[in-house]
Design a protein around this motif. Structure first.
Motif, short mmCIF file in Angstrom:
data_model
loop_
_atom_site.label_atom_id
_atom_site.label_comp_id
_atom_site.label_asym_id
_atom_site.label_seq_id
_atom_site.Cartn_x
_atom_site.Cartn_y
_atom_site.Cartn_z
N ASN A 195 0.84 -1.21 0.00
CA ASN A 195 0.00 0.00 0.00
C ASN A 195 0.87 1.26 0.00
N ASN A 196 2.07 1.12 -0.53
CA ASN A 196 2.99 2.26 -0.70
C ASN A 196 3.43 2.90 0.59
N GLY A 197 3.34 2.15 1.71
CA GLY A 197 3.85 2.80 2.91
C GLY A 197 3.45 2.17 4.22
N ILE A 198 3.83 2.88 5.25
CA ILE A 198 3.52 2.50 6.63
C ILE A 198 2.11 2.98 6.93
N TYR A 199 1.22 2.06 7.14
CA TYR A 199 -0.22 2.28 7.42
C TYR A 199 -1.00 2.68 6.16
N LYS A 200 -0.47 3.58 5.39
CA LYS A 200 -1.13 4.11 4.19
C LYS A 200 -0.04 4.62 3.26
N GLY A 201 -0.41 4.88 2.03
CA GLY A 201 0.59 5.44 1.12
C GLY A 201 0.27 6.87 0.72
N THR A 202 -0.55 7.53 1.53
CA THR A 202 -1.12 8.80 1.06
C THR A 202 -0.52 10.04 1.71
N ASP A 203 0.32 9.86 2.73
CA ASP A 203 0.85 11.04 3.43
C ASP A 203 1.64 11.93 2.49
N THR A 260 -5.15 4.02 0.26
CA THR A 260 -5.95 4.80 1.22
C THR A 260 -6.64 3.90 2.25
N ALA A 261 -6.51 2.57 2.09
CA ALA A 261 -7.39 1.66 2.85
C ALA A 261 -7.02 1.51 4.33
#
Ligand code: ADP
Ligand code: TZD
Ligand code: MG
Length: 575
Positions: free
Chosen positions: A485-493, A555-556
């Motif tokens: 998901n492109n990251g830690i927890y989410k990829g949207t930061d 974003t999930a």
């Protein structure tokens, strides 16, 4: 004696260590070579031991720890001095925290130089550093003491509450020669390393009486119960008593997760409502909200709930660590549960139907809701639709091992992926540590020979990712599924100031599958549940080392998965 020493009238430290381990049925070593253990590892392999060589000591150590949990024999990890030792130490401390038996054996530099701090190659007082981080730590200076050193390390690791043991072997020791017959006589085959510890009959009776008076009893099974390998006794206790139970994550499968008495799908209800709670190999630590607060039906975080506790544990000092334990039953779980089965006698009254009925009602509702969520097929995949594939794979192959790490990837998998057999699930454990993935996966494959599915968040995977080479080199039946998901927890930061990436996000559209391809394994990208299922089925049926890059909606996830509330206040508001 080792083959190399046969026919010689002297032996040396190298061979005595090998012989001492083999004498105690330790056949596998997880390691990373270098001065002063390179020759030792060569000799061990030449002598028929299995030597699994890693790319970083932390993963060798984690493999040893997982081997300990799975087999009740201490997993053994060998490292070089100072930096290698320190790399292995995290795994040793983690094993101790998880109550897994392991022995970290590190070569060390010359004592005289280390103690005078004269600057030896990789100088460090390793024994002193290891001591506070493990259950016991020993150093052997003379070849004739190797037998005692290994025996003490084994006993300390597996007796009572299991844990990690450090054994310091200075470089000089390996080359020390002594007469072969003296060496042979100095070795110790440990008799009964983890003796049964029978509970006091009155403690058993106290617990049984408390259960008899309960209107809303609950059993909580922890990873100590899984470790104890008392599967039949535990199942028979749960079924004969009729008491609903909750499995902690690594106790999943001790009884199959689809068992009628599992209250996992009504977890918050049973924790808040139960009146008598029997803990079996589970501590009232943060994972159980310390037995206090709203989780347990109390008012505030310091307020105990309405429960009375029974605690079945091998450690007498565990009781009262967080809240009062009304009925401690101290002993090994096999003996304790067998005694409780006997003491229940005939004509046991199962818990009131109002209690079991109320649980069943909530369970049905939650399971129906879960089934609806799992049936959805969003694009891109979310945690649910991807984990539904893993869930079905484990249903088809309940003998497969599941390794699990990450935040959302862990929390969702724990509730979505049912386990059907004991000790099939290995995860981040008591510390919630990232980086156990590949080490645990290697040990799971080596120790069980079963297919291994390692479900890792993309961040979690990164901690041990280089060990995919190890997996390929030994051709282990491991399928790593990276939840990308492109990251830690989410990829949207995003960085509010623009410019450099935010601290929680990674390179987008990273091709993790290429890592496995680089070493000759199969690497597959999966954008849909169908693609994920196809690749996973193929990996499990062929046993070929595989990495599936499962693309998850960036974003999930939620901040810290299910433990958002443990963040300091500022982050909490944001989530
Ligand atoms: P979980 O995280 O699953 O709740 P914990 O690691 O907190 O489990 O608890 C495990 C407990 O099991 C520890 O308190 C440990 O002392 C206990 N334990 C481990 N092995 C045995 C055994 N063979 N018999 C009894 N208790 C055990
Ligand atoms: N370092 C170590 C050794 N352990 C940790 N637990 C952390 C850092 C902090 N941490 C977590 O608690 S979860 C996590 C970190 C870095 C990674 C979460 O990202 P992920 O999982 O990609 O693995 P999801 O699915 O994106 O949530
Ligand atoms: Mg992630």
């Amino acid at each position: 004696m080792s083959t190399e020493t046969q026919g010689r009238d002297t032996t040396d430290g190298f061979h005595l260590v090998i012989d001492a381990l083999k004498l105690n049925d330790i056949q596998t070593i997880y390691a990373l070579p270098g001065i002063p253990i390179t020759d030792f590892l060569r000799m061990a392999q030449a002598d028929g031991m299995k030597v699994i060589s890693f790319r970083h000591e932390q993963h060798a150590g984690n493999a040893a720890a997982a081997a300990g949990f799975l087999t009740q024999k201490p997993g053994v990890c060998f490292t070089v001095s100072a930096p290698g030792f320190l790399n292995g130490l995290t795994a040793l401390a983690n094993a101790t925290t998880n109550c897994f038996p392991m022995i970290l054996i590190s070569g060390s530099s010359e004592r005289e130089i280390v103690d005078l701090q004269q600057g030896d190659y990789e100088e460090m007082d390793q024994l002193a550093i290891a001591k506070p981080l493990c259950k016991a730590a020993f150093r052997v200076l003379h070849a004739e003491d190797i037998g005692v050193g290994i025996a003490r390390a084994i006993r300390a690791a597996v007796s009572g509450r299991p844990g990690g043991v450090y054994l310091d072997l200075p470089a000089k020791l390996f080359a020390q020669e002594i007469a072969a017959d003296v060496g042979r006589k100095s070795l110790i085959k440990v008799v009964d390393p983890a003796p049964r510890q029978l509970p006091a009959p009155e403690s058993v009776q106290r617990a049984i009486d408390m259960l008899k008076g309960a209107k809303k009893p609950l059993v909580i099974l922890g990873k100590g119960a899984a470790y104890a390998q008392a599967d039949a006794a535990i199942r028979s206790f749960v079924e004969k008593s009729g008491i609903p139970y909750l499995p902690m994550s690594m106790a999943k499968g001790l009884l199959p997760d689809n068992h009628a008495q599992s209250a996992a799908a009504a977890r918050s209800y049973v924790l808040a409502e139960a009146d008598v709670v029997m803990l079996v190999g589970a501590r009232l630590n943060w994972l159980l909200s310390h037995g206090k607060g709203k989780t347990w039906g109390g008012s505030g975080s310091k307020d105990p709930g309405r429960q009375q506790f029974i605690q079945v544990d091998i450690s007498p000092t565990e009781a009262d660590s967080n809240v009062a334990i009304a009925a401690p039953v101290i002993g090994d779980i096999g003996s304790c549960i067998a005694a409780m089965n006997d003491a229940m006698g005939a004509g046991w009254q199962k818990p009131p139907a109002e209690w079991t009925g109320a649980i069943a009602e909530r369970k049905d509702k939650n399971l129906t809701k879960m089934a609806e969520t799992l049936a959805k097929n969003p694009s891109p995949m979310n945690f649910h639709s991807a984990l539904n594939v893993i869930r079905n794979a484990i249903k088809e192959r309940p003998d497969a091992m599941l390794v699990n790490e990450g935040a959302n990837t862990l929390d969702f998998a724990r509730s979505i992926v049912d386990m059907y057999e004991p000790r099939k699930r290995l995860d981040v454990g008591t510390w919630g540590i990232m980086g156990i993935g590949m080490g645990f996966a290697v040990a799971a494959a080596v120790e069980t020979g079963k297919p291994v599915i390692a479900v890792c968040g993309d961040s979690a995977f990164g901690f041990s990712g280089m060990e995919v080479e190890t997996i390929c080199r030994y051709n282990l039946p491991v399928c790593v599924v990276v939840f990308n998901n492109n990251g830690i927890y989410k990829g949207t930061d995003v960085n509010p100031r623009g410019g450099e990436a935010a601290p929680t996000v990674f390179v987008k559209d990273a091709k993790y599958e290429m890592l496995m391809q680089a070493f000759g394994g199969a690497g597959v990208r999966a954008d849909t549940p169908e693609q994920l299922k196809k690749a996973l089925d193929e990996a499990v049926s062929t046993g070929r080392p595989t990495l599936i890059n499962a693309i998850i909606d960036e974003t999930a996830g939620t901040e810290s998965g299910r433990i958002t509330s443990l963040n300091p206040a500022a982050a909490k508001k944001k989530a």
